[in-house]
Every structure is written in C-alpha cells, then in structure tokens.
Design a protein around this motif. Structure first.
Motif, PDB file in Angstrom:
ATOM      1  N   THR A   1     -18.581 157.389 169.492  1.00  0.00           N
ATOM      2  CA  THR A   1     -19.937 156.863 169.478  1.00  0.00           C
ATOM      3  C   THR A   1     -19.976 155.701 168.490  1.00  0.00           C
ATOM      4  O   THR A   1     -19.029 155.503 167.709  1.00  0.00           O
ATOM      5  N   SER A   2     -21.066 154.986 168.479  1.00  0.00           N
ATOM      6  CA  SER A   2     -21.204 153.915 167.489  1.00  0.00           C
ATOM      7  C   SER A   2     -21.213 154.511 166.076  1.00  0.00           C
ATOM      8  O   SER A   2     -20.711 153.888 165.142  1.00  0.00           O
TER       9      SER A   2
ATOM     10  N   SER B   1     -23.771 148.957 167.219  1.00  0.00           N
ATOM     11  CA  SER B   1     -25.214 149.109 167.472  1.00  0.00           C
ATOM     12  C   SER B   1     -25.492 150.503 168.016  1.00  0.00           C
ATOM     13  O   SER B   1     -24.648 151.090 168.697  1.00  0.00           O
ATOM     14  N   PRO B   2     -26.671 151.038 167.740  1.00  0.00           N
ATOM     15  CA  PRO B   2     -27.028 152.346 168.317  1.00  0.00           C
ATOM     16  C   PRO B   2     -26.956 152.289 169.845  1.00  0.00           C
ATOM     17  O   PRO B   2     -27.268 151.260 170.450  1.00  0.00           O
ATOM     18  N   GLU B   3     -26.546 153.386 170.435  1.00  0.00           N
ATOM     19  CA  GLU B   3     -26.408 153.443 171.894  1.00  0.00           C
ATOM     20  C   GLU B   3     -27.714 153.129 172.610  1.00  0.00           C
ATOM     21  O   GLU B   3     -27.709 152.648 173.737  1.00  0.00           O
ATOM     22  N   SER B   4     -28.820 153.365 171.956  1.00  0.00           N
ATOM     23  CA  SER B   4     -30.132 153.100 172.563  1.00  0.00           C
ATOM     24  C   SER B   4     -30.505 151.617 172.544  1.00  0.00           C
ATOM     25  O   SER B   4     -31.467 151.209 173.201  1.00  0.00           O
ATOM     26  N   SER B   5     -29.749 150.816 171.820  1.00  0.00           N
ATOM     27  CA  SER B   5     -30.037 149.391 171.697  1.00  0.00           C
ATOM     28  C   SER B   5     -29.542 148.620 172.923  1.00  0.00           C
ATOM     29  O   SER B   5     -28.486 148.936 173.484  1.00  0.00           O
ATOM     30  N   SER B   6     -30.288 147.596 173.313  1.00  0.00           N
ATOM     31  CA  SER B   6     -29.846 146.761 174.437  1.00  0.00           C
ATOM     32  C   SER B   6     -28.619 145.936 174.062  1.00  0.00           C
ATOM     33  O   SER B   6     -27.913 145.442 174.945  1.00  0.00           O
TER      34      SER B   6
ATOM     35  N   TYR C   1     -26.004 147.200 172.457  1.00  0.00           N
ATOM     36  CA  TYR C   1     -24.844 148.102 172.373  1.00  0.00           C
ATOM     37  C   TYR C   1     -23.822 147.828 173.470  1.00  0.00           C
ATOM     38  O   TYR C   1     -24.179 147.628 174.633  1.00  0.00           O
TER      39      TYR C   1
ATOM     40  N   LYS D   1     -19.848 149.541 174.510  1.00  0.00           N
ATOM     41  CA  LYS D   1     -18.851 150.573 174.209  1.00  0.00           C
ATOM     42  C   LYS D   1     -17.559 149.906 173.737  1.00  0.00           C
ATOM     43  O   LYS D   1     -17.105 148.936 174.337  1.00  0.00           O
TER      44      LYS D   1
END
Length: 110
Positions: A33-34, A73-78, A80, A82
């Motif tokens: 994960t980030s 960046s948080p996974e919820s961020s546009s 982000y 992988k």
C-alpha cells in the motif's frame, strides 16, 4: 550525492513481517500500500529523490519525484498510482528486507 541510510534492525524486522514483503508466489502476499511504501521510506531515511534514483524514475531539478509522490499518495487520492512490482522489489532489496521463502514466511506471520 545520495546517501543511503540503513534502517534500524528492529524496524526492519517488524517490516519484514508484513504481507507486502513476502514472495509474490506466497498465498499470503499482498501488494504494498502507499502506507507500506511511506513506512519503508521513513525506516530507511530516504527522500523521494533517493527512491527515484534507486528505482530509476525521473526526478525534478529540485531532487524530488512526482512519480514517487504519486506512489506515496493515499489510495483514495486521484493522484495515486500503484508502485510497479519491480520497483517495490528493488526497494526491498536495497533495504535488506530479504524475501522470505514459504516456510520462513509462515513462521514470521504466526
């Protein structure tokens, strides 16, 4: 010039127990994960520019990297993105987080 620091042994031992540090063929493996990436960067004392140099992605003239910022960046961020598996494995290698075999992984995750 980049100075690669070594994380504390205790922090690295704990990090090695995470599912993201297992062999990809292990059934318990989970992609990083980030948060995993940010934690590894913190443990190792690396900057985003250091990470960019280590895995071979572009950097700004100020020594940072938009690519690494997106990975963190948080996974919820546009913003982000992988982290590629190959880049992740390079970072684990540089940090001396050896990929455990299946038997060792089972012991670590008990």
């Amino acid at each position: 010039m980049m100075s690669v620091k070594t994380g504390s042994h205790k922090d690295l031992v704990e990090f090695k127990k995470r599912a993201c540090s297992l062999n990809v063929l292990d059934e318990k493996y989970q992609p990083p994960t980030s948060t995993d990436l940010r934690d590894l960067i913190t443990i190792m004392g690396w900057s985003y520019g250091d990470v960019a140099k280590l895995v071979g992605v572009s950097m700004t003239s100020k020594g940072s990297s938009a690519t690494v910022q997106r990975w963190c960046s948080p996974e919820s961020s546009s913003d982000y993105r992988k982290i590629p598996y190959s880049a992740w494995r390079l970072l684990l290698s540089y940090s001396n987080v050896r990929v455990a075999n299946k038997r060792e992984a089972d012991e670590l995750l008990k």
